[in-house]
Design a protein around this motif. Structure first.
Motif, mmCIF file in Angstrom:
data_model
loop_
_atom_site.group_PDB
_atom_site.id
_atom_site.type_symbol
_atom_site.label_atom_id
_atom_site.label_comp_id
_atom_site.label_asym_id
_atom_site.label_seq_id
_atom_site.Cartn_x
_atom_site.Cartn_y
_atom_site.Cartn_z
ATOM 1 N N THR A 230 18.404 31.344 24.522
ATOM 2 C CA THR A 230 18.656 32.461 25.435
ATOM 3 C C THR A 230 20.012 33.076 25.140
ATOM 4 N N GLU A 231 20.164 34.343 25.543
ATOM 5 C CA GLU A 231 21.450 35.042 25.417
ATOM 6 C C GLU A 231 21.852 35.574 26.786
ATOM 7 N N HIS A 232 23.151 35.551 27.052
ATOM 8 C CA HIS A 232 23.683 35.964 28.343
ATOM 9 C C HIS A 232 24.952 36.789 28.097
ATOM 10 N N ARG A 233 25.034 37.949 28.690
ATOM 11 C CA ARG A 233 26.233 38.776 28.556
ATOM 12 C C ARG A 233 26.418 39.566 29.852
ATOM 13 N N GLY A 234 27.683 39.765 30.200
ATOM 14 C CA GLY A 234 27.931 40.457 31.458
ATOM 15 C C GLY A 234 29.384 40.780 31.662
ATOM 16 N N VAL A 235 29.628 41.543 32.720
ATOM 17 C CA VAL A 235 30.986 41.877 33.150
ATOM 18 C C VAL A 235 31.091 41.580 34.640
ATOM 19 N N GLU A 236 32.267 41.151 35.056
ATOM 20 C CA GLU A 236 32.509 40.774 36.452
ATOM 21 C C GLU A 236 33.844 41.339 36.906
ATOM 22 N N LEU A 237 33.903 41.714 38.166
ATOM 23 C CA LEU A 237 35.140 42.229 38.757
ATOM 24 C C LEU A 237 35.340 41.594 40.121
ATOM 25 N N GLU A 238 36.533 41.094 40.350
ATOM 26 C CA GLU A 238 36.897 40.451 41.617
ATOM 27 C C GLU A 238 38.175 41.107 42.127
ATOM 28 N N VAL A 239 38.154 41.609 43.384
ATOM 29 C CA VAL A 239 39.270 42.386 43.923
ATOM 30 C C VAL A 239 39.606 41.924 45.336
ATOM 31 N N VAL A 240 40.901 41.786 45.631
ATOM 32 C CA VAL A 240 41.392 41.621 46.999
ATOM 33 C C VAL A 240 42.437 42.709 47.227
ATOM 34 N N TRP A 241 42.203 43.586 48.221
ATOM 35 C CA TRP A 241 43.047 44.764 48.434
ATOM 36 C C TRP A 241 43.426 44.856 49.904
ATOM 37 N N ASP A 242 44.714 44.772 50.185
ATOM 38 C CA ASP A 242 45.235 45.033 51.529
ATOM 39 C C ASP A 242 45.396 46.546 51.671
ATOM 40 N N VAL A 243 44.397 47.186 52.232
ATOM 41 C CA VAL A 243 44.382 48.644 52.315
ATOM 42 C C VAL A 243 45.555 49.138 53.153
ATOM 43 N N ASN A 244 45.796 48.483 54.283
ATOM 44 C CA ASN A 244 46.972 48.742 55.108
ATOM 45 C C ASN A 244 47.268 47.465 55.894
ATOM 46 N N ASP A 245 48.145 47.559 56.877
ATOM 47 C CA ASP A 245 48.534 46.362 57.618
ATOM 48 C C ASP A 245 47.367 45.735 58.378
ATOM 49 N N ALA A 246 46.335 46.508 58.638
ATOM 50 C CA ALA A 246 45.235 46.005 59.462
ATOM 51 C C ALA A 246 43.930 45.801 58.698
ATOM 52 N N LEU A 247 43.817 46.363 57.493
ATOM 53 C CA LEU A 247 42.527 46.401 56.807
ATOM 54 C C LEU A 247 42.614 45.746 55.428
ATOM 55 N N THR A 248 41.680 44.823 55.130
ATOM 56 C CA THR A 248 41.632 44.129 53.841
ATOM 57 C C THR A 248 40.223 44.178 53.286
ATOM 58 N N LEU A 249 40.109 44.472 51.983
ATOM 59 C CA LEU A 249 38.831 44.468 51.283
ATOM 60 C C LEU A 249 38.825 43.339 50.265
ATOM 61 N N ASP A 250 37.821 42.470 50.367
ATOM 62 C CA ASP A 250 37.621 41.363 49.427
ATOM 63 C C ASP A 250 36.243 41.564 48.812
ATOM 64 N N ALA A 251 36.189 41.895 47.509
ATOM 65 C CA ALA A 251 34.913 42.300 46.919
ATOM 66 C C ALA A 251 34.773 41.775 45.504
ATOM 67 N N ASN A 252 33.522 41.645 45.064
ATOM 68 C CA ASN A 252 33.252 41.340 43.667
ATOM 69 C C ASN A 252 31.926 41.968 43.272
ATOM 70 N N MET A 253 31.817 42.270 41.972
ATOM 71 C CA MET A 253 30.614 42.887 41.418
ATOM 72 C C MET A 253 30.303 42.247 40.074
ATOM 73 N N THR A 254 29.033 42.161 39.758
ATOM 74 C CA THR A 254 28.589 41.595 38.488
ATOM 75 C C THR A 254 27.479 42.460 37.908
ATOM 76 N N TYR A 255 27.567 42.739 36.603
ATOM 77 C CA TYR A 255 26.462 43.343 35.865
ATOM 78 C C TYR A 255 26.191 42.452 34.663
ATOM 79 N N ALA A 256 24.962 41.965 34.511
ATOM 80 C CA ALA A 256 24.673 40.986 33.461
ATOM 81 C C ALA A 256 23.272 41.162 32.918
ATOM 82 N N ASN A 257 23.090 40.771 31.662
ATOM 83 C CA ASN A 257 21.782 40.696 31.027
ATOM 84 C C ASN A 257 21.534 39.256 30.599
#
Length: 703
Positions: A549-576
């Protein structure tokens, strides 16, 4: 339901990565760098900065998991998709499709403070049911091959449950209740005295009513830990136990004339055609870590351990009357981890050897009538009576060397090599040969030697930015069920032979970039992997022992304090994930064939999750979580497809006057119909239906 095309998702991920690479121009050099001081232990067995790791590693806060299921916590990591089935059962993918059978059990390594929770050759496909996350601890997830410090089962990834430090006398307790009669009573009591620290963790959880008919479980876990120091030696003792009694629900199938799939039918999705299915399991583990300080900053660590596991369950996933088959398995282990660690001006290295000796047993018995072959009614596939009864003694010895070299002020190089020998002494306790289409090999002794090298590089672009490259090979010796639970291939007149089964190998190249700023930190990585000697059960109910089998992909992991009250914790994956070989099954029994370049089944190209957290007031915190699973093929022939799904959850945390935290979580708030797993089996579409809208209410206190 939110839908994303492959192209749109790939463009979003590529654009995010490109913006991330340009972001240093958007942040002042005077900004305070955040996220640089996080420490991890999994990749080196010693505390090291995550930021300088030569490869990916994600950390998850175990204390934030409201659910009764560790699956829900681990699924927050990028590139990870764990399908929860009935109760505590699950199937795992980490930079892979969802894997089943020996491949599903043996391709992932599950650790508790660096020690495998199961023996290397006796892995459990539902391994997370053994885990006991500490509310003050964390989970470290490595995607792709493990380092040279870990051997068999660290093929596609590792999950390490790391205990939090015992540094103050405190008690953390949680009481929770929710839909389907679910409950949790959990407590972790830390006590620190002069020169001695201890922790007692207790977890009582259950599901009394169940989302499906005649489904539910009760589970009890206990763990005792102590730490002390004497004569330049640090001691850490651990004793853990788990008991599970589960009433299991099986797949639901779509009838040929149905206008919609089974998981979309509210009545059918709650039914259970396997009312007699169950799973009972017991697990016990004990270890003593002894770390002695030597001259010149070196240290020697010895960790002897014991483990014992027993499990009995009905194999409800087999076809027809074969689903009455009950498997009983058990194994007992004794092991020793030896590690010498030394840090010099230009190199930090670890030399050691891991040793594990295990005695195991498996019995499989079918109480129902013979299951005849649907293409040839006179041929029996699964015969009534005893299928297998065997014992295996397994010895694993693995010396290793792992070193991190300071090549220059800005560049470090990681090298590693592990040589692992695995020896099996197998004894068949019943008649040799065929029973139905199942084959029982004669007594044998079988040996495997696997070499796992690693080469990594980390380059410092700036104090807050790194680029890394990681080249690694991982290997796993066959599971005992791969070797000794064989069958007649039927379609080509060949019976599987133990000598035809080799160790799986996975070669991986990974390139990554990470950065941390005052308000945002992120990591982007791309990987390419190729696996050989892939051993799996196909949709024709035959085994293949030489797949690629073959496996290839890209991944992104982000933690962003948008302001003093708001935080975004996200990740995305695209793979074959693709098959890299051909397998054309002939004859009337052929249900699917495999072609080089076809997508692997149970392998969505897109995965994502994101949590937007808002500090609404001094006491109230709210969070909205989105989970995305893209579409995927349900069979290797790529003839049937599951559409994927998107789910939304809401969590509210309110701090009470006595500092206790009241937590309310509503999952699947839009009450979407979805499947946690979809596949095609003997020509039928079958599913594990996902749960509808549900809630959990919890109160956590610390004092």
């Amino acid at each position: 339901m939110i839908q994303y095309s492959k192209l749109a998702f790939a463009l979003a991920l590529t654009s995010s990565s490109f913006i991330a690479l340009l972001s240093p121009t958007l942040v002042s050099a005077q900004d305070t760098v955040s996220g640089l001081d996080e420490v991890v232990v999994t990749t080196t067995r010693n505390e090291t900065p995550r930021f300088d790791n030569a490869g990916n590693i994600s950390t998850l806060d175990a204390g934030k998991n409201v659910s009764l299921f560790p699956v829900d916590l681990v699924n927050r990591a990028p590139g990870v998709q764990i399908n929860r089935g009935s109760g505590q059962e699950h199937l795992t993918s980490i930079r892979s499709p969802i894997l089943i059978g020996g491949a599903g059990a043996g391709s992932f390594l599950y650790l508790e403070d660096g020690i495998s929770m199961r023996a290397p050759a006796f892995a459990n496909i539902n391994a997370l049911l053994d885990a006991m996350p500490s509310p003050n601890g964390r989970v470290e997830v490595v995607r792709g091959p493990g380092s040279a410090l870990y051997g068999s089962n660290a093929l596609h990834g590792m999950i390490n449950f790391v205990s939090g430090p015992i540094d103050a006398s405190q008690t953390t307790s949680r009481i929770a209740a929710g839909s389907y009669g679910r409950y949790a009573l959990e407590s972790e009591m830390d006590r620190v005295q002069e020169g001695f620290a201890s922790r007692l963790g207790i977890s009582l959880t259950g599901d009394e009513e169940g989302f499906r008919a005649n489904q539910g479980f009760e589970q009890q876990k206990l763990r005792l830990q102590t730490q002390w120091e004497a004569n330049d030696t640090k001691y850490s003792f651990s004793l853990a136990g788990m008991n599970l009694n589960q009433e299991t629900a099986g797949y639901v199938e779509t009838d040929g004339g149905a206008t919609r799939e089974a998981y979309e039918d509210k009545t059918l999705s709650k039914s259970n055609g396997n009312e007699d299915a169950y799973r009972d399991a017991h697990a016990y583990r004990s270890s003593l870590r002894m770390e002695r300080s030597l001259a010149d900053g070196a240290s020697l660590t010895l960790t002897p351990y014991l483990r014992s596991n027993e499990m009995e369950f009905r194999m409800h996933f087999l076809p027809g009357s074969a689903s009455t088959t009950v498997e009983k398995n058990e194994h007992d282990s004794i092991g020793l981890l030896v590690n010498y660690h030394r840090q010099n001006a230009n190199v930090t290295y670890d030399v050691g050897v891991d040793t594990d000796f295990t005695q195991g047993k498996l019995v499989e018995f079918q109480s129902g009538a013979d299951k005849n072959n649907f293409g040839n009614p006179s041929q029996i596939d699964y015969a009534k009576g005893l299928h297998y009864d065997f014992d295996v003694d397994a010895l694993v010895i693995a010396p290793y060397l792992h070193a991190v070299w300071a090549w220059s002020e800005k560049t470090s190089v990681t090298t590693g090599l592990r040589v692992e020998t695995t020896s099996y002494n197998y004894s068949n306790n019943t008649e040799d040969g065929l029973q139905g289409k199942l084959f029982r090999p004669a007594d044998s002794t079988d040996d495997f030697t696997d070499v796992s090298p690693k080469l990594g590089l980390v380059h410092k672009l700036a104090d807050n930015r790194r680029v890394f490259v990681n080249l690694a090979r991982s290997a796993r010796a066959p599971q005992v069920t791969d070797l000794y639970r064989l069958r007649d291939k039927g379609w080509d007149g060949i019976i599987e032979a133990v000598d035809d089964i080799e160790s799986e190998t996975l070669d991986s190249l990974e390139l990554g970039y990470r950065a941390a700023y005052a308000t945002v930190s992120y990591e982007a990585s791309a990987y390419l992997m190729r696996k050989k000697n892939y051993h799996f059960r196909d949709g024709n109910d035959y085994y293949e022992s030489n797949g690629e089998t073959e496996h290839r992909g890209v991944e992104l992991e982000v933690v962003w304090d948008v302001n003093d009250a708001l935080t975004l914790d996200a990740n995305m994956t695209y793979a074959n994930h693709e098959y890299a070989f051909d397998r054309n099954v002939a004859g009337p029994n052929s249900l699917e064939s495999i072609r080089d370049g076809d997508d692997m089944d149970s392998a969505p190209k897109t995965l994502a999750n994101a949590t937007l957290t808002h500090q609404t007031s001094e006491r109230l915190q709210s969070a909205l979580t989105w989970q995305h699973v893209g579409s995927y093929f349900m069979d290797a022939s790529n003839t049937a497809k599951y559409d994927g799904h998107d789910l939304l959850d809401v969590t509210l945390d309110y701090t009470l006057a006595n500092a206790a935290v009241l937590q309310v979580q509503v999952q699947n708030i839009l009450d979407e119909s979805y499947a946690t797993r979809a596949d095609k089996w003997f020509g039928d579409n079958r599913y594990f239906p996902g749960e509808g809208r549900r809630f959990m209410l919890a109160v956590t206190t610390r004092y």
